[in-house]
Design a protein around this motif. Structure first.
Motif, PDB file in Angstrom:
ATOM      1  N   GLU A 199       1.103  -1.287   0.390  1.00 38.14           N
ATOM      2  CA  GLU A 199       0.203   0.074   0.455  1.00 38.14           C
ATOM      3  C   GLU A 199       0.851   1.268   0.175  1.00 38.14           C
ATOM      4  OE1 GLU A 199      -3.236  -0.286   2.954  1.00 38.14           O
ATOM      5  OE2 GLU A 199      -3.095  -2.324   3.245  1.00 38.14           O
ATOM      6  N   VAL A 200       1.499   1.594  -1.034  1.00 34.25           N
ATOM      7  CA  VAL A 200       2.613   2.796  -1.542  1.00 34.25           C
ATOM      8  C   VAL A 200       2.025   3.730  -0.955  1.00 34.25           C
ATOM      9  CG1 VAL A 200       3.917   3.552  -2.271  1.00 34.25           C
ATOM     10  CG2 VAL A 200       4.109   0.850  -2.788  1.00 34.25           C
ATOM     11  N   ASP A 201       1.263   4.115  -1.830  1.00 35.18           N
ATOM     12  CA  ASP A 201       0.235   5.935  -1.355  1.00 35.18           C
ATOM     13  C   ASP A 201       0.480   6.397  -0.218  1.00 35.18           C
ATOM     14  OD1 ASP A 201       1.039   6.493  -4.032  1.00 35.18           O
ATOM     15  OD2 ASP A 201      -1.776   5.740  -4.465  1.00 35.18           O
ATOM     16  N   ALA A 202      -0.621   5.150   1.246  1.00 30.46           N
ATOM     17  CA  ALA A 202      -0.666   5.115   2.362  1.00 30.46           C
ATOM     18  C   ALA A 202       0.488   5.264   2.658  1.00 30.46           C
ATOM     19  CB  ALA A 202      -1.566   4.049   2.580  1.00 30.46           C
ATOM     20  N   ALA A 203       1.027   4.505   2.518  1.00 29.89           N
ATOM     21  CA  ALA A 203       2.692   4.357   3.474  1.00 29.89           C
ATOM     22  C   ALA A 203       4.026   5.254   2.494  1.00 29.89           C
ATOM     23  CB  ALA A 203       4.030   3.362   2.654  1.00 29.89           C
ATOM     24  N   ILE A 204       3.841   6.363   2.032  1.00 33.87           N
ATOM     25  CA  ILE A 204       3.840   7.185   1.206  1.00 33.87           C
ATOM     26  C   ILE A 204       3.307   8.603   2.372  1.00 33.87           C
ATOM     27  CG2 ILE A 204       4.529   9.560  -0.119  1.00 33.87           C
ATOM     28  CD1 ILE A 204       4.679   7.236  -2.069  1.00 33.87           C
ATOM     29  N   HIS A 205       2.126   8.987   2.318  1.00 33.83           N
ATOM     30  CA  HIS A 205       0.924   9.496   3.371  1.00 33.83           C
ATOM     31  C   HIS A 205       1.803   9.960   4.757  1.00 33.83           C
ATOM     32  CE1 HIS A 205      -2.224  11.821   5.105  1.00 33.83           C
ATOM     33  NE2 HIS A 205      -2.031  10.469   5.785  1.00 33.83           N
ATOM     34  N   TRP A 206       2.245   8.498   5.217  1.00 38.52           N
ATOM     35  CA  TRP A 206       2.227   8.091   7.233  1.00 38.52           C
ATOM     36  C   TRP A 206       4.037   8.759   7.170  1.00 38.52           C
ATOM     37  CZ3 TRP A 206      -0.890   9.264  10.661  1.00 38.52           C
ATOM     38  CH2 TRP A 206      -2.332   8.886  10.231  1.00 38.52           C
ATOM     39  N   LEU A 207       4.541   8.944   5.895  1.00 37.86           N
ATOM     40  CA  LEU A 207       6.040   8.867   5.717  1.00 37.86           C
ATOM     41  C   LEU A 207       6.043  10.656   5.723  1.00 37.86           C
ATOM     42  CD1 LEU A 207       7.846   6.379   3.625  1.00 37.86           C
ATOM     43  CD2 LEU A 207       7.893   6.527   6.035  1.00 37.86           C
ATOM     44  N   GLN A 208       5.344  10.997   4.673  1.00 36.66           N
ATOM     45  CA  GLN A 208       5.650  12.525   4.789  1.00 36.66           C
ATOM     46  C   GLN A 208       4.592  13.861   6.343  1.00 36.66           C
ATOM     47  OE1 GLN A 208       3.162  13.337   1.106  1.00 36.66           O
ATOM     48  NE2 GLN A 208       4.597  13.429  -0.067  1.00 36.66           N
ATOM     49  N   ARG A 209       3.311  12.771   6.606  1.00 36.64           N
ATOM     50  CA  ARG A 209       3.002  13.384   8.362  1.00 36.64           C
ATOM     51  C   ARG A 209       4.480  12.825   9.398  1.00 36.64           C
ATOM     52  NH1 ARG A 209      -2.084  12.477   9.526  1.00 36.64           N
ATOM     53  NH2 ARG A 209      -1.422  13.450  11.739  1.00 36.64           N
ATOM     54  N   ALA A 210       5.245  11.821   9.412  1.00 38.83           N
ATOM     55  CA  ALA A 210       6.308  11.982  10.218  1.00 38.83           C
ATOM     56  C   ALA A 210       7.318  13.028   9.920  1.00 38.83           C
ATOM     57  CB  ALA A 210       6.595  10.139  10.387  1.00 38.83           C
ATOM     58  N   LEU A 211       7.655  12.732   8.643  1.00 38.73           N
ATOM     59  CA  LEU A 211       8.686  14.134   8.046  1.00 38.73           C
ATOM     60  C   LEU A 211       8.530  15.143   9.051  1.00 38.73           C
ATOM     61  CD1 LEU A 211      11.173  15.181   6.807  1.00 38.73           C
ATOM     62  CD2 LEU A 211       9.453  15.484   4.245  1.00 38.73           C
ATOM     63  N   GLU A 212       6.982  15.894   8.940  1.00 33.83           N
ATOM     64  CA  GLU A 212       6.700  17.264   9.025  1.00 33.83           C
ATOM     65  C   GLU A 212       6.390  16.884  10.897  1.00 33.83           C
ATOM     66  OE1 GLU A 212       2.495  17.244   8.261  1.00 33.83           O
ATOM     67  OE2 GLU A 212       2.433  16.874   6.243  1.00 33.83           O
ATOM     68  N   GLY A 213       6.937  16.414  10.895  1.00 33.49           N
ATOM     69  CA  GLY A 213       6.317  16.030  13.084  1.00 33.49           C
ATOM     70  C   GLY A 213       7.465  15.857  13.299  1.00 33.49           C
ATOM     71  N   GLY A 214       8.568  14.594  12.596  1.00 34.19           N
ATOM     72  CA  GLY A 214       9.995  14.359  13.668  1.00 34.19           C
ATOM     73  C   GLY A 214      10.878  15.648  14.360  1.00 34.19           C
ATOM     74  N   ASN A 215      12.260  14.963  14.998  1.00 35.99           N
ATOM     75  CA  ASN A 215      12.598  15.785  15.858  1.00 35.99           C
ATOM     76  C   ASN A 215      13.956  15.108  14.741  1.00 35.99           C
ATOM     77  OD1 ASN A 215      13.419  12.916  16.854  1.00 35.99           O
ATOM     78  ND2 ASN A 215      12.895  13.385  18.711  1.00 35.99           N
ATOM     79  N   LEU A 216      15.130  15.887  15.175  1.00 39.32           N
ATOM     80  CA  LEU A 216      15.955  16.011  14.137  1.00 39.32           C
ATOM     81  C   LEU A 216      16.913  13.947  14.523  1.00 39.32           C
ATOM     82  CD1 LEU A 216      18.702  16.471  12.882  1.00 39.32           C
ATOM     83  CD2 LEU A 216      19.266  17.277  14.480  1.00 39.32           C
ATOM     84  N   ASN A 217      17.034  13.442  15.749  1.00 34.75           N
ATOM     85  CA  ASN A 217      17.457  11.799  16.091  1.00 34.75           C
ATOM     86  C   ASN A 217      16.826  11.281  15.090  1.00 34.75           C
ATOM     87  OD1 ASN A 217      19.572  12.606  18.302  1.00 34.75           O
ATOM     88  ND2 ASN A 217      18.511  12.719  19.559  1.00 34.75           N
ATOM     89  N   PHE A 218      15.432  11.830  15.285  1.00 27.08           N
ATOM     90  CA  PHE A 218      14.378  10.704  14.088  1.00 27.08           C
ATOM     91  C   PHE A 218      14.881  10.569  12.680  1.00 27.08           C
ATOM     92  CE2 PHE A 218       9.948  10.661  11.403  1.00 27.08           C
ATOM     93  CZ  PHE A 218      10.364   9.289  11.598  1.00 27.08           C
TER      94      PHE A 218
END
Length: 263
Positions: A199-218
């Motif tokens: 489910e690549v489209d859904a995976a990309i959606h959540w990876l982009q969300r994680a990118l927006e909120g993630g800290n430096l170590n993450f």
């Protein structure tokens, strides 16, 4: 017109919260005045803004003092934050045993963040004997209270079979709840599951969300993981993770971006 509090004014919790919505400097003055008047919530908030340097000069040592004052007056979040100061060495020496004790007390009062932090000490054996079973129990309690970071870790225990029988579907359900709850690590975990299912489209959606909120170590860990992804569209996100890490990080992150972009 600005409003300056005098020491003789007495503010309740609702008034403190209402005045925090304005200018950071004015908010810090409001908090300081209320803290001096003995408003416990304001004492905890003052510790936090001193720790962050929000609207006031950063002073971790004084932050630790205010957290201790509020903790001694029964504020669980202040006790949790005192534990953080002692664990991380903010404003004084690192004291893991004392940190664990404060987390334990705050967790016993029902504070989800303290459960999460104390579980982390138990899981790693810092300041307390290592006990993965108790750690999982605390993560689960916090997760059931809606703590998204704990949800992700409960998922990890079930995925890896740590102290429990491995159960991937249970793990994946916790990852989804964590992602929906706003935890960037949970979003990354959920995306990994979705990607594995095609489910690549859904995976990309959540990876982009994680990118927006993630800290430096993450971001530093995530950029490496994404660069190794088999799916080209997911692997392409490694560049965005490198770029965001370069914005937040230091010269090593900018060098990593240059090396990756030039590869």
């Amino acid at each position: 017109m600005s409003y300056t509090l005098t020491r003789t004014e007495s503010l309740g919790d609702d008034e403190v919260r209402a005045r925090l919505k304005g200018d950071p400097l004015e908010a810090s003055r409001t908090i300081l005045a209320a803290a001096r008047e003995g408003v416990v919530e304001a004492q905890t908030l003052l510790g936090q803004i001193l720790l962050d340097g929000h609207g006031i000069e950063r002073d971790p040592a004084l932050a630790r003092t205010w957290f201790r004052i509020a903790a001694e007056r029964g504020d669980s979040m202040a006790r949790n934050m005192l534990g953080r100061c002692l664990e991380q060495g903010w404003g004084g020496p690192v004291e893991p045993e004392a940190a664990a004790g404060h987390y334990r007390q705050a967790a016993a009062s029902g504070l989800d963040w303290a459960m999460y932090n104390y579980a982390g000490m138990l899981a790693t054996g810092r300041g307390v004997a290592r006990d993965q079973g108790q750690a999982l129990a605390l993560y689960r309690r916090a997760a059931e209270l809606g703590h998204a970071k704990s949800m992700n870790l409960v998922g990890r225990y079930y995925e890896e079979g740590i102290t429990v029988e491995a159960h991937p579907e249970v793990a994946y359900a916790w990852y989804r709840r964590s992602a929906e709850g706003g935890d960037f690590r949970g979003q990354f975990s959920h995306a990994a599951v979705l990607a594995a299912r095609g489910e690549v489209d859904a995976a990309i959606h959540w990876l982009q969300r994680a990118l927006e909120g993630g800290n430096l170590n993450f971001l530093r860990v995530g950029r490496v993981s994404l660069a190794e992804a088999g799916e080209p569209r997911i692997r392409a996100l490694a560049l965005a993770y490198h770029q965001r890490a370069a914005e937040l990080g230091d010269d090593s992150d900018r060098q990593a971006l240059a090396a990756y972009a030039g590869a």
